[in-house]
Motif scaffolding. Structure first.
Motif, PDB file in Angstrom:
ATOM      1  N   LYS A   1       0.743  -1.258  -0.092  1.00 24.55           N
ATOM      2  CA  LYS A   1       0.025  -0.056   0.170  1.00 24.55           C
ATOM      3  C   LYS A   1       0.926   1.213   0.049  1.00 24.55           C
ATOM      4  CE  LYS A   1      -4.100   2.001   2.240  1.00 24.55           C
ATOM      5  NZ  LYS A   1      -4.803   2.346   3.210  1.00 24.55           N
TER       6      LYS A   1
ATOM      7  N   SER B   1       1.531   2.645  -3.489  1.00 23.15           N
ATOM      8  CA  SER B   1       0.513   3.116  -4.272  1.00 23.15           C
ATOM      9  C   SER B   1       0.298   4.460  -4.131  1.00 23.15           C
ATOM     10  CB  SER B   1      -0.944   2.266  -3.951  1.00 23.15           C
ATOM     11  OG  SER B   1      -0.588   0.871  -4.471  1.00 23.15           O
TER      12      SER B   1
ATOM     13  N   THR C   1       1.007   2.249 -12.460  1.00 24.10           N
ATOM     14  CA  THR C   1       0.050   3.443 -12.777  1.00 24.10           C
ATOM     15  C   THR C   1       0.876   4.283 -13.687  1.00 24.10           C
ATOM     16  OG1 THR C   1      -0.724   3.308 -10.434  1.00 24.10           O
ATOM     17  CG2 THR C   1      -1.312   5.251 -11.776  1.00 24.10           C
TER      18      THR C   1
ATOM     19  N   ASN D   1       7.387   7.463  -4.434  1.00 24.96           N
ATOM     20  CA  ASN D   1       6.327   7.087  -5.308  1.00 24.96           C
ATOM     21  C   ASN D   1       6.342   8.002  -6.385  1.00 24.96           C
ATOM     22  OD1 ASN D   1       5.419   4.943  -4.243  1.00 24.96           O
ATOM     23  ND2 ASN D   1       3.703   6.174  -2.989  1.00 24.96           N
TER      24      ASN D   1
ATOM     25  N   LEU E   1      -3.061  -0.328  -8.194  1.00 23.37           N
ATOM     26  CA  LEU E   1      -2.045  -0.522  -8.668  1.00 23.37           C
ATOM     27  C   LEU E   1      -0.621   0.147  -7.990  1.00 23.37           C
ATOM     28  CD1 LEU E   1      -2.520  -0.553 -12.382  1.00 23.37           C
ATOM     29  CD2 LEU E   1      -2.052  -2.382 -11.184  1.00 23.37           C
ATOM     30  N   CYS E   2       0.442  -0.106  -7.939  1.00 24.62           N
ATOM     31  CA  CYS E   2       1.669   0.590  -7.461  1.00 24.62           C
ATOM     32  C   CYS E   2       1.807   1.916  -8.471  1.00 24.62           C
ATOM     33  CB  CYS E   2       2.820  -0.247  -7.173  1.00 24.62           C
ATOM     34  SG  CYS E   2       3.736  -0.661  -8.641  1.00 24.62           S
TER      35      CYS E   2
ATOM     36  N   THR F   1      -6.757   4.893  -2.346  1.00 24.48           N
ATOM     37  CA  THR F   1      -5.650   4.458  -2.833  1.00 24.48           C
ATOM     38  C   THR F   1      -5.840   3.493  -4.027  1.00 24.48           C
ATOM     39  OG1 THR F   1      -4.903   4.454  -0.361  1.00 24.48           O
ATOM     40  CG2 THR F   1      -3.707   2.875  -1.948  1.00 24.48           C
TER      41      THR F   1
END
Ligand SMILES: [Zn+2]
Length: 97
Positions: free
Chosen positions: A2, A5, A20, A67, A15-16, A12
């Motif tokens: 999580k 993502s 994405t 991210n 997909l990571c 949330t």
């Protein structure tokens, strides 16, 4: 995972961040087809390297990605893969014709 993502307005994504980004990069695929923009294959291959390096150096524990970086390198990679797909399929079509 999580934590890897993207969360948008409390939701949330399933997909990571990297995947994405790759999918977002694929959205450029129709633009390549419609415009007939024939970008070189080497560029498509080259655009995959930022994501490969980001993922590989993190896997080897040399550094930790984030991210934003996962998402951006994912978009670049998805666009590169679009260039490869359009270029290779265009080559096959012109070979068959
Ligand atoms: Zn992923």
């Amino acid at each position: 995972m999580k934590s890897r993502s993207l969360t948008i307005m409390g939701y949330t994504l399933p997909l990571c961040a990297r995947c994405t980004g790759i999918l977002a990069g694929y959205l450029l695929f129709p633009i390549l087809l419609i415009t007939g923009w024939n970008l070189p294959l080497w560029l498509g291959i080259l655009l995959n390297f930022p994501m490969i390096i980001d993922g590989w150096t993190q896997k080897k524990k040399y550094r930790m990605s984030n991210n934003t970086l996962r998402f951006v390198t994912g978009i670049v990679c998805g666009f590169g893969q679009s260039i490869i797909i359009v270029g290779v399929s265009g080559g096959i079509i012109s070979f068959v014709e």
